[in-house]
Design an enzyme around this catalytic site. Structure first.
Site, PDB file in Angstrom:
ATOM      1  N   LEU A  19     -79.132  75.346 -13.610  1.00  0.00           N
ATOM      2  CA  LEU A  19     -79.306  75.560 -15.054  1.00  0.00           C
ATOM      3  C   LEU A  19     -80.730  75.310 -15.521  1.00  0.00           C
ATOM      4  O   LEU A  19     -81.051  75.580 -16.678  1.00  0.00           O
ATOM      5  CB  LEU A  19     -78.344  74.658 -15.849  1.00  0.00           C
ATOM      6  CG  LEU A  19     -76.889  75.116 -15.831  1.00  0.00           C
ATOM      7  CD1 LEU A  19     -76.120  74.459 -14.714  1.00  0.00           C
ATOM      8  CD2 LEU A  19     -76.220  74.824 -17.151  1.00  0.00           C
ATOM      9  N   ALA A  60     -77.473  80.232 -13.955  1.00  0.00           N
ATOM     10  CA  ALA A  60     -77.329  80.384 -15.409  1.00  0.00           C
ATOM     11  C   ALA A  60     -78.337  81.409 -15.901  1.00  0.00           C
ATOM     12  O   ALA A  60     -79.539  81.278 -15.694  1.00  0.00           O
ATOM     13  CB  ALA A  60     -77.563  79.040 -16.098  1.00  0.00           C
ATOM     14  N   TYR A  92     -89.086  86.742 -21.164  1.00  0.00           N
ATOM     15  CA  TYR A  92     -87.948  85.854 -20.881  1.00  0.00           C
ATOM     16  C   TYR A  92     -86.805  86.662 -20.272  1.00  0.00           C
ATOM     17  O   TYR A  92     -86.251  86.305 -19.228  1.00  0.00           O
ATOM     18  CB  TYR A  92     -87.516  85.168 -22.174  1.00  0.00           C
ATOM     19  CG  TYR A  92     -86.315  84.272 -22.028  1.00  0.00           C
ATOM     20  CD1 TYR A  92     -86.279  83.288 -21.052  1.00  0.00           C
ATOM     21  CD2 TYR A  92     -85.219  84.402 -22.870  1.00  0.00           C
ATOM     22  CE1 TYR A  92     -85.178  82.461 -20.912  1.00  0.00           C
ATOM     23  CE2 TYR A  92     -84.107  83.580 -22.747  1.00  0.00           C
ATOM     24  CZ  TYR A  92     -84.087  82.611 -21.772  1.00  0.00           C
ATOM     25  OH  TYR A  92     -82.995  81.808 -21.635  1.00  0.00           O
ATOM     26  N   LYS A  96     -85.453  86.273 -16.354  1.00  0.00           N
ATOM     27  CA  LYS A  96     -84.058  85.972 -16.008  1.00  0.00           C
ATOM     28  C   LYS A  96     -83.425  87.152 -15.253  1.00  0.00           C
ATOM     29  O   LYS A  96     -82.531  86.956 -14.425  1.00  0.00           O
ATOM     30  CB  LYS A  96     -83.236  85.638 -17.259  1.00  0.00           C
ATOM     31  CG  LYS A  96     -83.702  84.390 -17.996  1.00  0.00           C
ATOM     32  CD  LYS A  96     -83.735  83.127 -17.148  1.00  0.00           C
ATOM     33  CE  LYS A  96     -82.361  82.564 -16.862  1.00  0.00           C
ATOM     34  NZ  LYS A  96     -82.452  81.248 -16.166  1.00  0.00           N
TER      35      LYS A  96
END
Ligand code: UDP
Length: 266
Positions: A19, A60, A92, A96
């Site tokens: 995470l 995550a 971002y 991810k």
């Protein structure tokens, strides 16, 4: 990132829940380079060790993956719609997405990996300074009697997900047999506009703060692009994980605001 610490712990654990990440639009805009490095290198290191020691791993991820796609609800296999690379916000989503690609690539090699995409998680222990999410910001403002700042027209919406629901979805995706090699939206599908959120927080805190509309540029700087609506499709998580969000916004905010009242500086 502390690779020697990872190297020391990974061999002796059963399951990895990864995470750690740079989170929050404000953080990303403040230092895009640090955010990209943290998200990409951190996940690369965790997955590399997971593969070496063959450990089941949960990664995550985020609803930001979908970018500014206008077709809601977002389904896990939907196309992603992002702006120009000159707009730092999208770094971002990209960082991810690289993490997710890593995860799928390892899954293709047989490693048991699953991915969760969070939707505006909130709850007690929301940092009033750090992440700066809208719930933390508005709670702090309402409790201090300062103007409650709503960006733009306040009609942009999010699906706020109480932390216990986020945790339940995370544990299910990390352990369920049917989750391997899959990505899941973990969110509450109830959509709320930011203006509605501001009014609810004002009411629940009995605050005298005025609700103030401020332009996006005043907070994020020029050239900022927001996501207008962000709604998860949760049927896949329900079908494969048995995930059902249980805490509605009113109940979740009550618990969160009670915590903020005790812990935020007034
Ligand atoms: N927002 C707002 N006031 C604030 C902080 C945020 O109106 O003090 C808005 C923000 O512009 C966005 C939404 O609330 O439209 C959610 O912002 P947040 O940073 O919590 O998360 P995001 O969903 O954008 O990642």
């Amino acid at each position: 990132m502390n690779e020697s610490l990872l190297e020391r712990f990974v061999p002796s654990i059963d399951l990895i829940f990864h995470l750690a990440a740079a989170v929050g639009v404000r953080h990303i805009l403040g230092d895009p380079l640090a955010a990209i490095n943290t998200n990409v290198r951190g996940t690369e290191a965790v997955l590399d060790l997971a593969f070496r020691y063959w450990k089941r791993t949960l990664i995550a991820s985020t609803s930001e993956i979908y970018g500014k796609a206008s077709h809601v609800p977002f389904r896990e296999d939907d196309d992603r719609v992002l702006g120009s690379t000159a707009v730092p916000r999208w770094s971002y989503s990209m960082s991810k997405a690289i993490d997710e690609h890593f995860a799928f690539a390892y899954a293709a090699k047989g490693l048991p990996v699953s991915i969760v995409r969070y939707f505006n998680s909130y709850g007690p222990r929301l940092d009033e300074r750090g992440y700066g999410s809208v719930v933390a910001n508005l709670a702090r403002q309402a409790l201090r009697g300062e103007p409650i700042t709503v960006h733009g027209d306040g009609e942009q919406s999010r699906c706020f997900t109480y932390i216990s629901d986020t945790i339940a979805g995370t544990l299910l995706a990390g352990e369920a047999a049917g989750a391997v090699g899959q990505a899941f939206n973990i969110g509450n599908p109830k959509e709320t506009s930011i203006l509605e959120l501001a009014r609810t927080i004002k009411r629940l805190t009995r605050s005298k703060s005025p609700i103030e509309f401020i332009p996006y540029e005043a907070y994020y700087g020029v050239g900022f692009e927001d996501t207008r609506r962000r709604v998860p499709a949760v049927d896949k998580a329900k079908r494969l994980l048995g995930f059902t969000p249980r805490i509605d916004l009113e109940a979740g905010l009550k618990k969160t605001l009670a915590w903020c009242r005790e812990h935020y500086r007034h």
